[in-house]
Design a protein around this motif. Structure first.
Motif, short mmCIF file in Angstrom:
data_model
loop_
_atom_site.label_atom_id
_atom_site.label_comp_id
_atom_site.label_asym_id
_atom_site.label_seq_id
_atom_site.Cartn_x
_atom_site.Cartn_y
_atom_site.Cartn_z
N SER A 1 0.83 -1.21 0.00
CA SER A 1 0.00 0.00 0.00
C SER A 1 0.87 1.26 0.00
O SER A 1 0.58 2.23 -0.71
CB SER A 1 -0.92 0.00 1.22
N THR A 2 1.95 1.23 0.79
CA THR A 2 2.86 2.37 0.83
C THR A 2 3.48 2.61 -0.55
O THR A 2 3.56 3.75 -1.03
CB THR A 2 3.96 2.13 1.87
N LEU A 3 3.92 1.54 -1.20
CA LEU A 3 4.46 1.65 -2.55
C LEU A 3 3.40 2.15 -3.52
O LEU A 3 3.66 3.03 -4.35
CB LEU A 3 5.00 0.29 -3.00
N GLY A 4 2.19 1.60 -3.39
CA GLY A 4 1.11 2.02 -4.27
C GLY A 4 0.75 3.49 -4.14
O GLY A 4 0.41 4.15 -5.12
N ASN A 5 0.85 4.01 -2.92
CA ASN A 5 0.55 5.43 -2.71
C ASN A 5 1.53 6.33 -3.45
O ASN A 5 1.15 7.35 -4.02
CB ASN A 5 0.57 5.75 -1.21
N VAL A 6 2.81 5.94 -3.44
CA VAL A 6 3.82 6.75 -4.14
C VAL A 6 3.61 6.65 -5.65
O VAL A 6 3.72 7.65 -6.37
CB VAL A 6 5.24 6.31 -3.74
N LEU A 7 3.32 5.45 -6.13
CA LEU A 7 2.99 5.30 -7.54
C LEU A 7 1.74 6.11 -7.88
O LEU A 7 1.66 6.74 -8.94
CB LEU A 7 2.75 3.82 -7.86
N GLY A 8 0.77 6.10 -6.97
CA GLY A 8 -0.47 6.83 -7.20
C GLY A 8 -0.26 8.33 -7.25
O GLY A 8 -0.93 9.03 -8.04
N ASP A 9 0.64 8.86 -6.43
CA ASP A 9 0.91 10.29 -6.46
C ASP A 9 1.36 10.73 -7.85
O ASP A 9 0.95 11.78 -8.36
CB ASP A 9 1.99 10.65 -5.43
N ALA A 10 2.22 9.92 -8.46
CA ALA A 10 2.69 10.25 -9.82
C ALA A 10 1.59 9.99 -10.85
O ALA A 10 1.33 10.83 -11.72
CB ALA A 10 3.93 9.43 -10.15
#
Length: 516
Positions: A298-307
């Protein structure tokens, strides 16, 4: 964060290797179809050092990292498997420091992570090349007559051999069928001269005394999932699915680092799919293990999601501005150019995360989860029964959240978003089960996807409309015209309303599945 050094160029390497008998000579190949002339080159001396981790993380995946001097393509090279042949990436030679520069490792970080690469083999080659040219003098094929001496750096030992490499050049046929026919024609001519297909696929494999890089001594064996006699178990179905998703995540890493087209979106989707499968089938595993992995994903997905969200924002702004036909350069600058600039910052942050210790340990733990899954007793039950129960539960979960929206008087958007996420999880859980529960799983996945897509479009429209309101306020404060923002917001809200109406049909399909 500085941008990673991109390869100076990349190319597809399509070749065949041949062992040759002592004293063999390359025959006259001028009669090969499409060849107008033959050009012999002066011999060159090539010196290469091949690198890998102690655990041979590259070799087991048939990936090569080398530094080679001599010849026309001296430099750092990475070779990776491709659908046809291999993809070869090139960087300038640089200084010989005895180690692999960080920028060269970017395309393989998902596999080597923060582990050190050291020399694996040294290969010295005396190459005499013959080029087959077309009528315009362009290279079609190179036949390299190689006299090779190689040493196994880690285990000791030296080997020598002679081989011919037949490699296609830029003017080779542009279809796979044509390329295969050309290589077959050349093989038919060189076979009588003493050439036979090589038993080893790469020089470095032969240097290590094996036919394939996957056979290198010390390389880990591929993970397997035991399945006892009787019905296929749930673990036998789901572990390979999870393994494929983990592999897909690693394959998506290089393009996401390099910001290739749509790469961030694809990697974010893989992360979401993996989280959904781990959540839906949580009962098959130790709950603490899956919960930990899901949280870190989820933490990784959030950073991907920001971009990704900024990418979507820019694309949506461009599309609506074009639909509106406005020439308002201030609005385009504020909505498109600003989003593009913010995306660069978000992508720099993503690259930092993809180069962090936490990310590498997540990949380690995902690999360990697949290799040694922490199975619960339920994992040994028949797959069909387990999957049917999981999909039924996930379908009810979507319907329950949809019912909560109907009964709600406030917080509508967050409740709709919860329905959308439930639909997405249902879709991915069903797609993971399609191999064993095909017809029901496909229908369930389709219904979940429709919920995901319609409510996703609705949410994107609502969020973009809110973004437009904020942008209009800033524009007005700086003395710019704001009428265009109201027009864009109307278009966006109209699309959101239409998508919400379509979601009603999708949710009807979900309720129909529940009632079966």
């Amino acid at each position: 964060m500085t941008t990673a050094a991109q390869p100076s160029h990349s190319q597809s390497e399509i070749e065949r290797k041949y062992d040759v008998v002592e004293g063999a000579s390359v025959p006259d190949l001028a009669a090969v179809d499409g060849v107008a002339s033959v050009e012999s080159r002066e011999p060159v001396q090539l010196e290469a050092v091949y690198y890998d981790t102690d655990a041979l993380d590259l070799a087991v995946r048939r990936i090569v990292v080398r530094r080679r001097t001599g010849g026309g393509d001296a430099g750092w090279h990475i070779k990776k498997p491709a659908a046809e042949g291999r993809t070869e990436l090139h960087w300038p030679l640089g200084d010989d420091t005895g180690s692999v520069p960080d920028e060269i490792l970017e395309p393989v970080r998902a596999w080597v992570r923060d582990r050190k690469l050291t020399p694996l083999a040294r290969i010295s080659t005396r190459r005499t090349a013959i080029h087959l040219l077309d009528a315009d003098g362009n290279g079609v094929v190179e036949i390299a007559d190689d006299e090779v001496t190689a040493s196994d750096v880690r285990r000791g030992g030296e080997r020598s051999w002679r081989e011919w490499e037949v490699e296609l050049l830029d003017s080779a046929p542009d279809t796979e069928e044509g390329r295969t026919a050309l290589l077959d024609a050349i093989e038919a001519l060189i076979a009588p001269a003493g050439a036979r297909p090589s038993s080893s696929v790469a020089k470095v494999a032969r240097a290590l005394g094996v036919d394939s890089l996957t056979e290198v001594p010390g390389a880990p064996a591929p993970a397997t999932v035991a399945n006892h006699a009787g019905p296929v178990t749930a673990s036998a179905v789901l572990i390979p699915v999870i393994g494929d998703l983990v592999d897909a995540l690693k394959l998506a890493d290089p393009d996401s680092r390099a910001d290739a087209d749509d790469a961030v979106h694809r990697m974010r989707t893989i992360v979401r799919r993996l989280r959904s499968v781990l959540a839906a089938y949580r009962s098959l595993f130790d709950g603490d293990s899956t919960d930990d992995l899901r949280e870190r994903l989820s933490t990784l997905g959030n950073v991907l999601g920001d971009a990704r969200d900024l990418e979507v924002q820019r694309l949506r702004a461009e599309a609506l501005l074009d639909e509106l036909g406005t020439a308002d350069t201030d609005a385009r600058s504020r909505l498109v150019d600003a989003a593009r600039s913010r995306y660069v910052t978000a992508h720099d942050r993503l690259r930092e995360v993809l180069s962090a210790t936490e990310y590498y340990r997540l990949l380690d733990d995902l690999d360990a989860f697949v290799a040694h899954p922490p199975l619960s007793p339920r994992a040994s039950k028949p797959a069909r029964k387990v999957i049917q129960k999981v999909l039924a539960s996930e379908t009810r979960r979507v319907a329950k959240r949809a019912d909560a929206v109907s009964a709600a008087h406030d917080d509508l958007e967050s409740r709709l978003h919860a329905v959308r996420r439930a639909g997405r999880r249902l879709r991915y859980a069903a797609e993971a089960a399609s191999a064993i529960e095909s017809r029901r799983a496909r229908a369930t996945a389709t219904a979940g996807e429709r919920v995901q897509d319609t409510l996703g479009e609705h949410r994107d429209c609502v969020l973009f409309s809110s973004h437009l309101t904020s942008a209009a306020d800033r524009a007005e404060a700086e003395g710019e015209k704001t009428a265009v923002y109201a027009a864009l917001a109307e278009l966006s809200l109209r699309g959101g309303t239409a998508a919400l109406a379509e979601s009603a049909t999708a949710l009807t399909e979900i309720r129909a599945l529940v009632s079966r």
